[in-house]
Scaffold this active site. Structure first.
Site, short mmCIF file in Angstrom:
data_model
loop_
_atom_site.label_atom_id
_atom_site.label_comp_id
_atom_site.label_asym_id
_atom_site.label_seq_id
_atom_site.Cartn_x
_atom_site.Cartn_y
_atom_site.Cartn_z
N GLY A 24 0.81 -1.21 0.00
CA GLY A 24 0.00 0.00 0.00
C GLY A 24 0.84 1.26 0.00
N ALA A 25 1.99 1.20 -0.64
CA ALA A 25 2.98 2.29 -0.55
C ALA A 25 2.54 3.59 -1.19
CB ALA A 25 4.30 1.83 -1.17
N GLY A 74 -0.65 4.85 -1.18
CA GLY A 74 -1.79 5.48 -0.52
C GLY A 74 -1.33 6.58 0.43
N THR A 78 -1.53 6.79 3.80
CA THR A 78 -0.75 6.25 4.92
C THR A 78 0.56 5.67 4.44
OG1 THR A 78 -2.78 5.75 6.16
CG2 THR A 78 -0.77 4.62 6.85
N GLY A 79 0.52 4.91 3.35
CA GLY A 79 1.75 4.31 2.83
C GLY A 79 2.78 5.34 2.42
N LYS A 134 2.05 2.56 -13.06
CA LYS A 134 1.42 3.81 -12.63
C LYS A 134 2.47 4.85 -12.23
CE LYS A 134 -3.03 1.90 -11.18
NZ LYS A 134 -4.00 1.74 -10.08
N LYS A 143 -10.02 -5.75 11.15
CA LYS A 143 -8.60 -5.63 11.49
C LYS A 143 -8.25 -6.53 12.68
CE LYS A 143 -8.19 -0.92 9.72
NZ LYS A 143 -7.83 0.49 10.03
#
Length: 332
Positions: free
Chosen positions: A7-8, A10, A12-13, A59, A141
């Site tokens: 998730g780098a 996003g 948070t990422g 991307k 979670k």
């Protein structure tokens, strides 16, 4: 230390990447190499890898990671386990900042991490503190964490409270609107409930410190920069903007009714509108997202562990918004 991140690209990422690359705890931009003899023995060279879906490899955001010295590796979390295990061999820490709709993919990821000998797994929490049974997203979670614990995989849960970027109300002139993804239009149950808050850009600052600390293995850590009530947030916005904020009042009963209606009408158990109402109820009414309740739930408090580690103040962020220097989250 070698770190792999899911998730780098996003919000948070991206913050985690920034924090790891800037940290003074030995995270440096370098590919995997042997330590040259002239390097200081106190250095800790780090190989930072982003696990990216095959369909996302081209991307622009992924290409940007490469220019920053991040290794990009194609990984299908639902693919063959042996392939994922091979990718994770030699990785010390796996961090998940995966999209909420893909939280189930953490099950095979954690399983592969265990098989690969990963030394610490950081599941995708990175949100407000709450006990199980209050928010559906939180419950998913917690189910992932239960899987991690069944594996006896070393882990660290990191929660960071509510983002500054989605904590502000509108001002009448509309000059804050450019920076507000979801302005808070209501004062919940009187507005006197303490809320732990963090600038999304500082998440990585805390993560870099926490994953370098052996004391946080198999622990939950609550890292946040401010703890304020809604009324205090509104007063700060009024002070900086010079405008009077007019927020509607929303009682606990009204949120409970709204949630009941949503659950009857919506077949998706993690719809955005349900998730938002559950967050409001949890931190705005119940007061789950506070240091006091976090300690009760077994969290270590980052401010106690690292008293010199300070994130941005909320006032700093509000002044950035007022000066037209802020950025709306999820806008890139």
């Amino acid at each position: 230390m070698r770190v792999a991140l899911v998730g780098a690209t996003g919000e948070t990422g991206t913050s985690v990447i920034d924090g790891l690359l800037k940290s003074s705890d030995g995270f440096v931009r370098t590919p995997t190499i042997h330590r040259p003899r002239e390097f200081n023995a106190d250095w800790s060279l780090q190989d930072l890898t982003a696990l990216v879906r095959p369909s996302s490899l081209g991307k622009p955001a992924v290409e940007e990671l490469k220019t920053r010295g991040v290794n990009v590796v194609s990984a299908d979390l639902q693919g063959p386990q042996e392939s994922l295990v091979r990718i994770l061999k030699g990785i010390d820490v796996v961090i998940s900042t995966i999209h909420y709709q893909a939280l189930g993919d953490e099950i095979p990821l954690a399983t592969a991490a265990k098989a690969a000998g990963v030394k610490r797994y950081v599941p995708c929490f990175f949100a407000t503190v709450a006990p199980k049974g209050i928010m559906h997203l939180r419950d998913v979670k917690e189910d992932v964490l239960c899987h991690v614990q069944r594996l006896y995989l070393p882990y660290t849960v990191i929660d960071i409270g509510w983002w500054y970027q989605i904590a502000l109300p509108r001002v009448p002139s509309g000059r804050f609107d450019y920076a507000l993804l979801a302005p808070i239009s209501y004062i919940f149950e009187g507005g006197e409930t303490p809320i732990a808050l963090t600038d999304v850009r500082d998440i990585g600052l805390y993560v870099a410190k926490i994953i370098s600390d052996p004391k946080t293995i198999n622990q939950k850590v609550f890292a946040f920069s401010e703890c304020l009530t809604q009324n205090q947030v509104v007063k700060l916005v009024e002070k900086v903007s010079g405008e009077k904020v007019d927020s509607a009042k929303l009682s606990a009963k009204e949120i409970e009714t709204s949630l009941s209606d949503i659950k009857r009408k919506d077949s998706d158990p993690v719809s955005q509108i349900q998730a938002m109402n559950e967050y409001w109820y949890s931190w705005g009414v119940r007061g789950d997202n506070s240091p006091e309740h976090a300690k009760y739930l077994g969290y270590l408090i980052a401010a106690d562990l690292y008293p010199d580690l300070k994130g941005r103040s909320l006032e700093t962020f509000v002044r950035e918004v007022a000066d037209q220097k802020a950025r709306k989250v999820y806008s890139q």
